[in-house]
Write an enzyme that holds these catalytic residues in place. Sequence first.
Site, PDB file in Angstrom:
ATOM      1  CE  LYS A  11      18.856  22.486   1.904  1.00  0.00           C
ATOM      2  NZ  LYS A  11      17.685  23.504   2.228  1.00  0.00           N
ATOM      3  CD  GLU A  35      14.466  27.887   7.384  1.00  0.00           C
ATOM      4  OE1 GLU A  35      13.874  26.834   7.896  1.00  0.00           O
ATOM      5  OE2 GLU A  35      15.326  27.073   6.867  1.00  0.00           O
ATOM      6  CG  ASP A  60      12.580  24.682   4.313  1.00  0.00           C
ATOM      7  OD1 ASP A  60      13.758  24.604   4.758  1.00  0.00           O
ATOM      8  OD2 ASP A  60      11.913  24.409   4.930  1.00  0.00           O
ATOM      9  CE1 TYR A 137      17.672  14.327  10.838  1.00  0.00           C
ATOM     10  CE2 TYR A 137      17.341  16.054   9.037  1.00  0.00           C
ATOM     11  CZ  TYR A 137      17.574  15.451  10.333  1.00  0.00           C
ATOM     12  OH  TYR A 137      16.947  16.329  11.532  1.00  0.00           O
ATOM     13  NE  ARG A 163      18.448  20.127  -1.914  1.00  0.00           N
ATOM     14  CZ  ARG A 163      18.561  19.503  -0.931  1.00  0.00           C
ATOM     15  NH1 ARG A 163      19.487  18.479  -0.917  1.00  0.00           N
ATOM     16  NH2 ARG A 163      18.221  19.593   0.084  1.00  0.00           N
TER      17      ARG A 163
HETATM   18  P1  IMP Z   1      16.745  23.042   5.508  1.00  0.00           P
HETATM   19  O1  IMP Z   1      16.299  22.676   3.999  1.00  0.00           O
HETATM   20  O2  IMP Z   1      18.060  23.558   5.192  1.00  0.00           O
HETATM   21  O3  IMP Z   1      16.020  23.572   6.197  1.00  0.00           O
HETATM   22  O4  IMP Z   1      17.050  21.399   5.838  1.00  0.00           O
HETATM   23  C1  IMP Z   1      16.496  21.091   6.995  1.00  0.00           C
HETATM   24  C2  IMP Z   1      17.467  19.982   7.815  1.00  0.00           C
HETATM   25  O5  IMP Z   1      17.636  18.739   6.839  1.00  0.00           O
HETATM   26  C3  IMP Z   1      18.845  20.446   7.711  1.00  0.00           C
HETATM   27  O6  IMP Z   1      19.313  19.804   8.977  1.00  0.00           O
HETATM   28  C4  IMP Z   1      19.685  19.605   6.548  1.00  0.00           C
HETATM   29  O7  IMP Z   1      20.929  19.487   6.831  1.00  0.00           O
HETATM   30  C5  IMP Z   1      18.717  18.478   6.594  1.00  0.00           C
HETATM   31  N1  IMP Z   1      18.636  18.374   4.947  1.00  0.00           N
HETATM   32  C6  IMP Z   1      18.079  18.954   4.122  1.00  0.00           C
HETATM   33  N2  IMP Z   1      18.298  18.381   2.785  1.00  0.00           N
HETATM   34  C7  IMP Z   1      18.900  17.340   2.909  1.00  0.00           C
HETATM   35  C8  IMP Z   1      19.506  16.223   2.032  1.00  0.00           C
HETATM   36  O8  IMP Z   1      19.427  16.201   1.168  1.00  0.00           O
HETATM   37  N3  IMP Z   1      20.202  15.280   2.758  1.00  0.00           N
HETATM   38  C9  IMP Z   1      20.176  15.238   3.993  1.00  0.00           C
HETATM   39  N4  IMP Z   1      19.788  15.899   4.987  1.00  0.00           N
HETATM   40  C10 IMP Z   1      19.190  16.919   4.338  1.00  0.00           C
END
Ligand code: IMP
Length: 177
Positions: A11, A35, A60, A137, A163
């Site tokens: 990220k 979180e 997030d 994902y 994003r």
């Molecule tokens: P968080 O934003 O870190 O809470 O992400 C939630 C979940 O979604 C995590 O398992 C991340 O790996 C996945 N995730 C977040 N952003 C992306 C993305 O841009 N591509 C693929 N998976 C994502």
Amino acid sequence: MLHFRTTNLHKFREAEAILSKHNIRVALLQEAYREVQADTLEEVVQEALLGLEPGTFIEDAGLFIDALKGFPGVYSSYVQRTIGNKGILRLLEGVENRGAAFESVVGLMTEGGQKIFKGRVRGSISQEAKGEGGFGYDPIFTPAGHNKTFAEDARRKNEISHRKLALERLADYLGGR
Ligand code: IMP
């Protein structure tokens, strides 16, 4: 100079590349934050922003699958850690409606309080995982109008992703102040 508080280096690299196009420099603040379990990404971000220094932002994201009524959504991180992409593909076996959306909520702490910026990209869940780039994902998400998953075309991802859209709104806000 902004600080991006995240433990996810993928990220961070994406944010760095996107914001540099707007001449915004970003430093990594590699610390986890609490979180809370909430029904929306926005609530998670609002809660996590409390007490952060002005100039710091967090982000997030979640994957919302139409046929699963928006699941995994705010549970995306737990689901990725547990059943993973294989589990999602299994849940969708034989399901024709592959529609899904990725959402990103960016929260910036300012002197005047919290600012929230959102981005959303529509797409579909592929039949199988494809590609080595990206993270999470990305191998199973194909953005609408394209035929490669985010993991197969990481450069394209940064041009159209959830994003990118949310961070662009952050950049617009900073540029317009
Ligand atoms: P968080 O934003 O870190 O809470 O992400 C939630 C979940 O979604 C995590 O398992 C991340 O790996 C996945 N995730 C977040 N952003 C992306 C993305 O841009 N591509 C693929 N998976 C994502």
